[in-house]
Design a protein around this motif. Structure first.
Motif, PDB file in Angstrom:
ATOM      1  N   ILE A   1     104.957 -49.985  43.238  1.00 37.02           N
ATOM      2  CA  ILE A   1     105.472 -48.893  44.060  1.00 37.02           C
ATOM      3  C   ILE A   1     105.383 -49.249  45.544  1.00 37.02           C
ATOM      4  N   SER A   2     106.155 -48.530  46.346  1.00 37.56           N
ATOM      5  CA  SER A   2     106.054 -48.637  47.796  1.00 37.56           C
ATOM      6  C   SER A   2     104.862 -47.805  48.260  1.00 37.56           C
ATOM      7  N   LEU A   3     104.479 -47.972  49.507  1.00 36.41           N
ATOM      8  CA  LEU A   3     103.353 -47.226  50.064  1.00 36.41           C
ATOM      9  C   LEU A   3     103.580 -45.723  50.007  1.00 36.41           C
TER      10      LEU A   3
ATOM     11  N   GLU B   1      94.634 -45.230  31.854  1.00 36.10           N
ATOM     12  CA  GLU B   1      94.407 -45.997  33.068  1.00 36.10           C
ATOM     13  C   GLU B   1      95.747 -46.202  33.762  1.00 36.10           C
ATOM     14  N   LEU B   2      95.745 -46.105  35.084  1.00 38.05           N
ATOM     15  CA  LEU B   2      96.942 -46.285  35.887  1.00 38.05           C
ATOM     16  C   LEU B   2      96.680 -47.422  36.867  1.00 38.05           C
ATOM     17  N   ARG B   3      97.508 -48.471  36.782  1.00 35.29           N
ATOM     18  CA  ARG B   3      97.404 -49.610  37.692  1.00 35.29           C
ATOM     19  C   ARG B   3      98.634 -49.608  38.583  1.00 35.29           C
ATOM     20  N   LEU B   4      98.394 -49.429  39.864  1.00 34.81           N
ATOM     21  CA  LEU B   4      99.475 -49.381  40.839  1.00 34.81           C
ATOM     22  C   LEU B   4      99.390 -50.612  41.729  1.00 34.81           C
ATOM     23  N   LEU B   5     100.464 -51.355  41.793  1.00 38.42           N
ATOM     24  CA  LEU B   5     100.562 -52.459  42.733  1.00 38.42           C
ATOM     25  C   LEU B   5     101.394 -51.924  43.898  1.00 38.42           C
ATOM     26  N   VAL B   6     100.707 -51.645  45.022  1.00 31.43           N
ATOM     27  CA  VAL B   6     101.318 -50.972  46.163  1.00 31.43           C
ATOM     28  C   VAL B   6     101.791 -52.013  47.170  1.00 31.43           C
ATOM     29  N   TYR B   7     103.073 -51.935  47.491  1.00 30.63           N
ATOM     30  CA  TYR B   7     103.692 -52.847  48.454  1.00 30.63           C
ATOM     31  C   TYR B   7     103.588 -52.253  49.859  1.00 30.63           C
TER      32      TYR B   7
ATOM     33  N   ASP C   1      99.156 -61.167  50.318  1.00 34.40           N
ATOM     34  CA  ASP C   1     100.469 -60.854  50.898  1.00 34.40           C
ATOM     35  C   ASP C   1     100.590 -59.412  51.390  1.00 34.40           C
ATOM     36  N   GLY C   2      99.484 -58.687  51.413  1.00 35.99           N
ATOM     37  CA  GLY C   2      99.496 -57.313  51.901  1.00 35.99           C
ATOM     38  C   GLY C   2      99.597 -56.263  50.820  1.00 35.99           C
ATOM     39  N   ARG C   3      99.901 -56.654  49.592  1.00 34.47           N
ATOM     40  CA  ARG C   3      99.924 -55.701  48.493  1.00 34.47           C
ATOM     41  C   ARG C   3      98.471 -55.330  48.141  1.00 34.47           C
ATOM     42  N   VAL C   4      98.301 -54.183  47.485  1.00 38.04           N
ATOM     43  CA  VAL C   4      96.989 -53.740  47.034  1.00 38.04           C
ATOM     44  C   VAL C   4      97.121 -53.275  45.589  1.00 38.04           C
ATOM     45  N   LEU C   5      96.240 -53.778  44.728  1.00 40.76           N
ATOM     46  CA  LEU C   5      96.184 -53.306  43.346  1.00 40.76           C
ATOM     47  C   LEU C   5      95.146 -52.189  43.292  1.00 40.76           C
ATOM     48  N   LEU C   6      95.585 -51.018  42.871  1.00 40.36           N
ATOM     49  CA  LEU C   6      94.695 -49.869  42.695  1.00 40.36           C
ATOM     50  C   LEU C   6      94.640 -49.560  41.212  1.00 40.36           C
TER      51      LEU C   6
END
Length: 191
Positions: free
Chosen positions: A10-12, A145-151, A181-186
């Motif tokens: 997802i985007s921020l 569980e929800l894994r979000l890779l935030v761009y 690269d600035g992404r964050v895995l939540l």
């Protein structure tokens, strides 16, 4: 009981797609959540499934060709996922399966069928998407569980992940992992 784990890029600002119905900020559609070793099945929504089949089948058939979404050759992660899905059963929430499908694909008829699949013996299940399916299964309390890779991008107009949410749902943060690269895995647990 098996865990149902959703993974979304997802985007921020929480968009799964831009106004053109594409997530053009995603450079690869590989499984970047660390799920492959823990799963033995996938669930997808009927709207996403045909594009999923076309995308991954094209990589399986000729991995040297540019991908349909990015126009670039598949990334190493995409090559690995294209190989992995060959041995995974796919379950599709739909009224009717399309003719073009991956081997081992089965139809799921509603939320009760998802709950029954979770009760079967096996490893965890990867909820691949799409966004509407993911949001509805979270809303139904079926996602563990929800894994979000935030761009690191504000997409603006587009499709929000939780557009149709009708009730508040608390989540527990289990992990926050910044990527170079600035992404964050939540990673969130369902409570």
């Amino acid at each position: 009981m098996r865990q149902l784990i959703a993974g979304m890029k997802i985007s921020l600002d929480g968009r799964t797609e831009g106004p053109d119905r594409l997530a053009d900020w995603v450079e690869a559609w590989s499984e970047d959540y660390g799920l492959t070793p823990r799963i033995d099945a996938c669930i997808l929504g009927g709207g996403m499934y045909p594009g999923y089949v076309a995308y991954w089948t094209s990589i399986q058939v000729d991995p040297s060709q540019p991908t349909l979404a990015t126009g670039r050759p598949p990334s190493p992660g995409e090559l690995a996922w294209a190989k992995a899905i060959g041995g995974l059963p796919h379950h599709v929430l739909t009224r009717e399966l399309p003719e073009e499908r991956l081997p081992g694909t089965q139809r799921l008829d509603g939320l009760a069928a998802v709950a029954a699949l979770k009760r079967q013996a096996g490893r965890d299940i990867y909820l691949v998407g799409g966004g509407r399916t993911t949001a509805s299964l979270i809303q139904a309390g079926l996602v563990d569980e929800l894994r979000l890779l935030v761009y690191p991008l504000i997409a603006g107009p587009g499709t929000p992940l939780f557009d149709d949410t009708t009730q508040r749902r608390g989540l527990t943060l289990r992990q926050a992992e910044p990527r170079p690269d600035g992404r964050v895995l939540l990673v969130y647990g369902a409570g």
